[in-house]
Design a protein around this motif. Structure first.
Motif, PDB file in Angstrom:
ATOM      1  N   VAL A  31       0.842  -1.191   0.000  1.00 49.97           N
ATOM      2  CA  VAL A  31       0.000   0.000   0.000  1.00 49.97           C
ATOM      3  C   VAL A  31       0.880   1.246   0.000  1.00 49.97           C
ATOM      4  N   ASN A  32       0.432   2.249  -0.761  1.00 54.46           N
ATOM      5  CA  ASN A  32       1.171   3.496  -0.924  1.00 54.46           C
ATOM      6  C   ASN A  32       0.160   4.639  -0.952  1.00 54.46           C
ATOM      7  N   GLY A  33       0.617   5.823  -0.539  1.00 59.44           N
ATOM      8  CA  GLY A  33      -0.225   7.007  -0.623  1.00 59.44           C
ATOM      9  C   GLY A  33      -0.613   7.549   0.737  1.00 59.44           C
ATOM     10  N   GLY A  34      -0.163   8.748   1.055  1.00 65.92           N
ATOM     11  CA  GLY A  34      -0.602   9.437   2.259  1.00 65.92           C
ATOM     12  C   GLY A  34      -0.086   8.888   3.567  1.00 65.92           C
ATOM     13  N   ILE A  35       0.889   8.008   3.552  1.00 63.73           N
ATOM     14  CA  ILE A  35       1.421   7.450   4.805  1.00 63.73           C
ATOM     15  C   ILE A  35       2.373   8.475   5.404  1.00 63.73           C
ATOM     16  N   VAL A  40      -1.788  -5.833   4.654  1.00 64.52           N
ATOM     17  CA  VAL A  40      -1.115  -6.053   3.380  1.00 64.52           C
ATOM     18  C   VAL A  40       0.333  -6.469   3.648  1.00 64.52           C
ATOM     19  N   ASP A  41       1.073  -6.683   2.566  1.00 64.31           N
ATOM     20  CA  ASP A  41       2.439  -7.207   2.699  1.00 64.31           C
ATOM     21  C   ASP A  41       3.473  -6.141   3.026  1.00 64.31           C
ATOM     22  N   GLY A  42       3.129  -4.889   2.800  1.00 62.23           N
ATOM     23  CA  GLY A  42       4.110  -3.863   3.085  1.00 62.23           C
ATOM     24  C   GLY A  42       3.560  -2.470   2.915  1.00 62.23           C
ATOM     25  N   ALA A  43       4.336  -1.501   3.393  1.00 62.20           N
ATOM     26  CA  ALA A  43       3.998  -0.081   3.283  1.00 62.20           C
ATOM     27  C   ALA A  43       5.098   0.620   2.508  1.00 62.20           C
ATOM     28  N   MET A  44       4.688   1.371   1.495  1.00 64.43           N
ATOM     29  CA  MET A  44       5.632   2.169   0.704  1.00 64.43           C
ATOM     30  C   MET A  44       5.456   3.632   1.066  1.00 64.43           C
ATOM     31  N   LEU A  45       6.522   4.254   1.554  1.00 65.05           N
ATOM     32  CA  LEU A  45       6.505   5.658   1.928  1.00 65.05           C
ATOM     33  C   LEU A  45       7.046   6.505   0.786  1.00 65.05           C
ATOM     34  N   GLY A  46       6.462   7.675   0.590  1.00 61.79           N
ATOM     35  CA  GLY A  46       6.928   8.584  -0.436  1.00 61.79           C
ATOM     36  C   GLY A  46       7.514   9.838   0.166  1.00 61.79           C
ATOM     37  N   ARG A  47       6.779  10.926   0.077  1.00 58.69           N
ATOM     38  CA  ARG A  47       7.308  12.213   0.520  1.00 58.69           C
ATOM     39  C   ARG A  47       7.615  12.278   2.005  1.00 58.69           C
ATOM     40  N   ALA A  48       6.923  11.515   2.816  1.00 64.12           N
ATOM     41  CA  ALA A  48       7.237  11.499   4.247  1.00 64.12           C
ATOM     42  C   ALA A  48       8.660  11.010   4.470  1.00 64.12           C
ATOM     43  N   ALA A  49       9.069  10.006   3.702  1.00 61.46           N
ATOM     44  CA  ALA A  49      10.429   9.477   3.842  1.00 61.46           C
ATOM     45  C   ALA A  49      11.467  10.459   3.322  1.00 61.46           C
ATOM     46  N   TYR A  50      11.094  11.246   2.321  1.00 64.94           N
ATOM     47  CA  TYR A  50      12.058  12.189   1.751  1.00 64.94           C
ATOM     48  C   TYR A  50      12.202  13.431   2.629  1.00 64.94           C
ATOM     49  N   HIS A  51      11.085  13.953   3.099  1.00 64.98           N
ATOM     50  CA  HIS A  51      11.134  15.180   3.893  1.00 64.98           C
ATOM     51  C   HIS A  51      11.543  14.925   5.343  1.00 64.98           C
TER      52      HIS A  51
END
Length: 346
Positions: A216-220, A233-244
């Protein structure tokens, strides 16, 4: 039909999303240092660019990055297959097809989120990519990153039918950005924020298709949210939270996989050999430190840390001493209990 190889479950629990202009090789090396167990992703690269462009730059890969995936954009099965094989032979551990980007550029090229409405084309592309990777020296998995639908598509059965058709072509792992993509009227930034999140669709897909791997990805936004997804689910994908706030990656890696929680300064100093090696190759410091600016996010001295690096890294001759100066100033904020917090943080 050839099934793509399975990915070890432990490698899917934590991952960092592919982000244009951000997740280059310098960024991924930094994220690997923070999170030894995370799965990392490249920026999206169009298949044509992989085939005809500067591969040394586009497919730059440091050995420490593994496991790392190459995300491809495109909609022509033959070209995607050729690019997938090139990526596999270049050393990437996964080839991921982008079926979620909503920008005008990808719409004009009939790829990205547009492909959510063309499951047969996606299935044909995946089948060709799987076959090409199977024939390569390294038979790596082919995966898909998608949305729930496009514009006013609010039918779960249509979403599941898309997944089923692509899975039948050999794909076993799906990263689900759990919101729709609006192709008209919203910018890419707004497409990450405005369409409502529906994590329950990803959860339901995993329940109904337990043999598939679903991320799952989005808004985490924080560690508690990321951890909660693992129950479904099998995992969590982080986006901008991980970058910032890259230290979030380190905290999650330690919480989920074990190990010792290290300080931000200690982690950053572990990057010094890499930075100095890159400087010796002629890389400018600004291309590396732009990925470090959020390391002290929400911490005393965080603003000073960012300011020193962002103002100094572009200057001729900028080297590791600038990073040490930023750390020293940030440390002085953190060690002074009389300094108002508002003066020290962003």
């Amino acid at each position: 039909m050839i099934d793509t190889p399975a990915i070890a479950p432990a490698q899917l629990r934590l991952s960092v999303a592919p982000m244009m202009d951000w997740t280059d090789s310098h960024c991924r090396v930094f994220h690997r240092l923070l999170a030894p167990h995370a799965r990392l992703y490249s920026e999206m690269v169009h298949a044509n660019a992989v085939i005809h462009g500067d591969r040394a730059r586009l497919l730059a890969l440091d050995p420490v990055e593994h496991p790392v995936a190459l995300q491809l954009g495109g909609s022509e099965p033959a070209l995607l297959a050729q690019a997938a094989r090139i990526g596999a032979e270049a050393g990437f551990d996964e080839i991921n097809l982008n079926c979620g980007c909503p920008s005008d550029r990808v719409q004009a090229g009939r790829f990205g989120a547009c492909l959510m409405r063309e499951p047969a084309l996606v299935a044909a592309s995946v089948a060709a990519m799987v076959e090409a990777c199977a024939a390569a020296d390294r038979n790596v998995p082919v995966t898909v990153k998608c949305r729930l639908g496009v514009d006013d598509d609010h039918d779960y059965d249509r979403f599941r039918a898309f997944i089923d058709e692509v899975a039948e072509a050999g794909c076993r792992m799906f990263v689900v950005h759990a919101r729709n993509a609006w192709l008209k009227g919203l910018s890419p930034k707004e497409n990450r924020e405005v369409p409502p999140l529906r994590y329950d669709w990803a959860y339901r897909l995993k329940r109904e298709r337990p043999d598939l791997q679903v991320i799952v990805n989005g808004g985490i936004a924080d560690a508690d949210e990321a951890t909660a997804h693992l129950a479904h689910v099998d995992g969590a994908m982080l986006g901008r939270a991980a970058y910032h706030d890259p230290y979030l990656l380190h905290r999650l890696d330690v919480a989920w996989f074990g190990g010792e929680l290290r300080s931000r300064a200690d982690l950053l100093r572990a990057l010094q050999p890499y930075v100095e090696a890159q400087l010796a190759r002629g890389v400018f410091l600004k291309h590396i430190v732009r990925h470090l600016l959020g390391l002290f996010a929400n911490e005393r001295g965080g603003r000073a840390f960012r300011q020193i690096l962002s103002e100094g890294a572009h200057r001729p001759g900028a080297d590791w001493s600038l990073v040490e100066r930023a750390l020293a100033v940030t440390g002085s904020f953190q060690s002074d209990p009389l300094l108002p917090a508002r003066a020290a943080t962003a």
